[in-house]
Motif scaffolding. Structure first.
Motif, PDB file in Angstrom:
ATOM      1  N   ASP A  58       0.825  -1.212   0.000  1.00  0.00           N
ATOM      2  CA  ASP A  58       0.000   0.000   0.000  1.00  0.00           C
ATOM      3  C   ASP A  58       0.859   1.262   0.000  1.00  0.00           C
ATOM      4  N   LEU A  59       2.006   1.194   0.655  1.00  0.00           N
ATOM      5  CA  LEU A  59       2.923   2.338   0.640  1.00  0.00           C
ATOM      6  C   LEU A  59       3.465   2.572  -0.773  1.00  0.00           C
ATOM      7  N   ARG A  60       3.853   1.527  -1.454  1.00  0.00           N
ATOM      8  CA  ARG A  60       4.359   1.660  -2.831  1.00  0.00           C
ATOM      9  C   ARG A  60       3.283   2.259  -3.740  1.00  0.00           C
ATOM     10  N   PHE A  61       2.026   1.841  -3.510  1.00  0.00           N
ATOM     11  CA  PHE A  61       0.919   2.387  -4.299  1.00  0.00           C
ATOM     12  C   PHE A  61       0.759   3.886  -4.018  1.00  0.00           C
ATOM     13  N   ALA A  62       0.884   4.275  -2.738  1.00  0.00           N
ATOM     14  CA  ALA A  62       0.776   5.687  -2.355  1.00  0.00           C
ATOM     15  C   ALA A  62       1.912   6.509  -2.956  1.00  0.00           C
ATOM     16  N   ILE A  63       3.079   5.896  -3.087  1.00  0.00           N
ATOM     17  CA  ILE A  63       4.227   6.578  -3.704  1.00  0.00           C
ATOM     18  C   ILE A  63       3.964   6.806  -5.192  1.00  0.00           C
ATOM     19  N   ARG A  64       3.423   5.772  -5.854  1.00  0.00           N
ATOM     20  CA  ARG A  64       3.120   5.898  -7.283  1.00  0.00           C
ATOM     21  C   ARG A  64       2.058   6.969  -7.534  1.00  0.00           C
ATOM     22  N   LYS A  65       1.125   7.103  -6.601  1.00  0.00           N
ATOM     23  CA  LYS A  65       0.071   8.110  -6.736  1.00  0.00           C
ATOM     24  C   LYS A  65       0.533   9.489  -6.265  1.00  0.00           C
ATOM     25  N   ASN A  66       1.799   9.556  -5.837  1.00  0.00           N
ATOM     26  CA  ASN A  66       2.405  10.809  -5.378  1.00  0.00           C
ATOM     27  C   ASN A  66       1.777  11.317  -4.066  1.00  0.00           C
ATOM     28  N   GLU A  67       1.137  10.404  -3.324  1.00  0.00           N
ATOM     29  CA  GLU A  67       0.591  10.767  -2.016  1.00  0.00           C
ATOM     30  C   GLU A  67       1.694  10.767  -0.965  1.00  0.00           C
ATOM     31  N   VAL A  68       2.694   9.936  -1.177  1.00  0.00           N
ATOM     32  CA  VAL A  68       3.903   9.928  -0.351  1.00  0.00           C
ATOM     33  C   VAL A  68       5.051  10.358  -1.252  1.00  0.00           C
ATOM     34  N   LYS A  69       5.592  11.547  -0.980  1.00  0.00           N
ATOM     35  CA  LYS A  69       6.582  12.136  -1.895  1.00  0.00           C
ATOM     36  C   LYS A  69       8.015  11.964  -1.429  1.00  0.00           C
ATOM     37  N   GLY A  70       8.208  11.827  -0.125  1.00  0.00           N
ATOM     38  CA  GLY A  70       9.564  11.701   0.398  1.00  0.00           C
ATOM     39  C   GLY A  70       9.560  10.995   1.737  1.00  0.00           C
ATOM     40  N   PRO A  71      10.746  10.728   2.304  1.00  0.00           N
ATOM     41  CA  PRO A  71      10.846  10.029   3.589  1.00  0.00           C
ATOM     42  C   PRO A  71      10.035  10.685   4.703  1.00  0.00           C
ATOM     43  N   GLU A  72       9.937  12.026   4.656  1.00  0.00           N
ATOM     44  CA  GLU A  72       9.217  12.744   5.716  1.00  0.00           C
ATOM     45  C   GLU A  72       7.719  12.427   5.733  1.00  0.00           C
ATOM     46  N   ASP A  73       7.203  11.845   4.642  1.00  0.00           N
ATOM     47  CA  ASP A  73       5.777  11.511   4.567  1.00  0.00           C
ATOM     48  C   ASP A  73       5.474  10.110   5.076  1.00  0.00           C
ATOM     49  N   VAL A  74       6.522   9.330   5.365  1.00  0.00           N
ATOM     50  CA  VAL A  74       6.322   7.918   5.703  1.00  0.00           C
ATOM     51  C   VAL A  74       5.662   7.736   7.071  1.00  0.00           C
ATOM     52  N   LEU A  75       6.140   8.452   8.087  1.00  0.00           N
ATOM     53  CA  LEU A  75       5.548   8.297   9.419  1.00  0.00           C
ATOM     54  C   LEU A  75       4.087   8.749   9.461  1.00  0.00           C
ATOM     55  N   PRO A  76       3.728   9.906   8.865  1.00  0.00           N
ATOM     56  CA  PRO A  76       2.302  10.268   8.804  1.00  0.00           C
ATOM     57  C   PRO A  76       1.474   9.225   8.062  1.00  0.00           C
ATOM     58  N   PHE A  77       2.049   8.648   6.994  1.00  0.00           N
ATOM     59  CA  PHE A  77       1.350   7.590   6.263  1.00  0.00           C
ATOM     60  C   PHE A  77       1.089   6.398   7.177  1.00  0.00           C
ATOM     61  N   LEU A  78       2.117   5.963   7.927  1.00  0.00           N
ATOM     62  CA  LEU A  78       1.981   4.814   8.815  1.00  0.00           C
ATOM     63  C   LEU A  78       0.977   5.080   9.928  1.00  0.00           C
ATOM     64  N   LYS A  79       1.005   6.293  10.479  1.00  0.00           N
ATOM     65  CA  LYS A  79       0.068   6.640  11.550  1.00  0.00           C
ATOM     66  C   LYS A  79      -1.375   6.553  11.043  1.00  0.00           C
ATOM     67  N   ASN A  80      -1.645   7.141   9.891  1.00  0.00           N
ATOM     68  CA  ASN A  80      -2.994   7.109   9.318  1.00  0.00           C
ATOM     69  C   ASN A  80      -3.398   5.693   8.927  1.00  0.00           C
ATOM     70  N   TYR A  81      -2.442   4.941   8.395  1.00  0.00           N
ATOM     71  CA  TYR A  81      -2.701   3.563   7.971  1.00  0.00           C
ATOM     72  C   TYR A  81      -3.109   2.712   9.168  1.00  0.00           C
ATOM     73  N   VAL A  82      -2.327   2.813  10.253  1.00  0.00           N
ATOM     74  CA  VAL A  82      -2.602   2.023  11.455  1.00  0.00           C
ATOM     75  C   VAL A  82      -3.951   2.417  12.062  1.00  0.00           C
ATOM     76  N   THR A  83      -4.248   3.714  12.085  1.00  0.00           N
ATOM     77  CA  THR A  83      -5.526   4.185  12.626  1.00  0.00           C
ATOM     78  C   THR A  83      -6.690   3.593  11.838  1.00  0.00           C
ATOM     79  N   ARG A  84      -6.598   3.661  10.506  1.00  0.00           N
ATOM     80  CA  ARG A  84      -7.672   3.128   9.645  1.00  0.00           C
ATOM     81  C   ARG A  84      -7.806   1.613   9.816  1.00  0.00           C
ATOM     82  N   LEU A  85      -6.662   0.930   9.850  1.00  0.00           N
ATOM     83  CA  LEU A  85      -6.666  -0.529   9.941  1.00  0.00           C
ATOM     84  C   LEU A  85      -7.329  -1.007  11.232  1.00  0.00           C
ATOM     85  N   LEU A  86      -7.036  -0.319  12.332  1.00  0.00           N
ATOM     86  CA  LEU A  86      -7.512  -0.760  13.642  1.00  0.00           C
ATOM     87  C   LEU A  86      -8.911  -0.260  13.975  1.00  0.00           C
TER      88      LEU A  86
END
Length: 303
Positions: free
Chosen positions: A60-88
């Motif tokens: 899902d992270l690779r997909f977000a990178i391809r969609k330009n939703e995650v543009k750099g390393p600084e976007d990874v932790l916010p992505f993980l936080k939102n991902y975990v919140t949604r998943l749980l």
């Protein structure tokens, strides 16, 4: 100290083992390349998120990178936080307390904090104004009944018990009858937790179910599986056995304050489809609360 502060403090070991290593990877990287992604996946697996769940997150992270939703390393932790919140997150009821009485069966191996969990659940619902009863259905473990009686006193709840070695189904039968006669709102039932003979466990739980349903056809209304967070991926193995033997409706995760393996919460939901409904972050009666995905993700990923 608020419960959120206790949660954050309790997750400190998990943060060191998991979040801070990801933070170090992010701060030491200029862009997201294949080396970065491989290292991140290894950190997720090492953090007890589990192989299958880590692979799913990375996909899902690779997909977000391809969609330009995650543009750099600084976007990874916010992505993980939102991902975990949604998943749980879940739309399920916290507890389906619809019977009169409502019956909550509590299962899990010995040593995970099962009896303590029942005492704390009894206290929680007692404070909400429910009339609570506890059933000492674990007649296999020495002193289990005595331990539950102590918790019953703390929670101001009646406890039904037999002698050690008695038939658990007989304890459950008496408990259900007593709960009906005394107009109890919620009956919490402890069960034996031995796993060295799965066949016996299955037979015993099946018998307990039959006894309950003979008196209250739609019960148990909840079957909570208690898991020890310090066991990490072993908790997943235990959960698989119990989901094969009984209709588990949710998970109680104990000892989050003493583990670096809190990432197992993510694996429980993704691999087993079970929601964590309650968590424990200490020994006290009030160190036990409903699980809130947003608060968990905030405590895990924010400084």
């Amino acid at each position: 100290m608020s419960f959120f502060e206790k949660l954050k403090s309790g997750l400190e070991k998990t943060r060191k083992n998991f979040t801070e290593k990801i933070e170090a990877l992010v701060s030491g990287s200029v862009d997201i390349d294949e080396d970065f992604l491989e290292e991140l996946e290894m950190l997720l697996i090492a953090g007890d998120v589990g192989v299958k769940t880590s692979e799913k997150i990375m996909k899902d992270l690779r997909f977000a990178i391809r969609k330009n939703e995650v543009k750099g390393p600084e976007d990874v932790l916010p992505f993980l936080k939102n991902y975990v919140t949604r998943l749980l997150s879940t739309d399920e009821q916290r507890m389906r307390l619809s019977g009169s009485p409502s019956v909550v069966l509590v299962v899990g191996v010995n040593g995970v904090g099962k009896t303590t969990t029942i005492g704390k659940l009894g206290n929680y619902y007692g404070l909400l104004g429910y009339k609570v009863m506890l059933a000492a259905g674990d007649t296999f473990r020495a002193a289990a009944s005595e331990q539950l009686k102590i918790w019953g006193e703390r929670a101001k709840a009646d406890v039904i018990s037999h002698n050690e070695g008695a038939d658990p189904a007989a304890v459950v039968f008496d408990s259900v009858k007593a709960a009906i006669a005394r107009n109890v709102d919620v009956l919490f039932i402890d069960t034996a937790g031995r796993l060295h003979n799965k066949t016996n466990l299955m037979k015993e739980l099946d018998k307990v179910h039959r006894v309950i349903q003979r008196e209250i056809p739609d019960a148990p209304h909840e079957t909570l599986l208690v898991l020890d967070a310090t066991t990490g991926q072993n908790a997943i193995t235990q959960a698989k056995i119990f989901t094969e033997t009984t209709n588990v409706s949710g998970v109680v995760l104990t000892k989050l304050d003493g583990t670096a393996k809190g990432g197992v919460i993510i694996a429980i939901k993704e691999e087993l489809g079970l929601s964590v409904k309650w968590i424990g972050v200490g020994e006290g009666l009030m160190d036990f609360r409903p699980f809130e995905p947003e608060k968990f993700a905030e405590a895990l990923f924010e400084k």
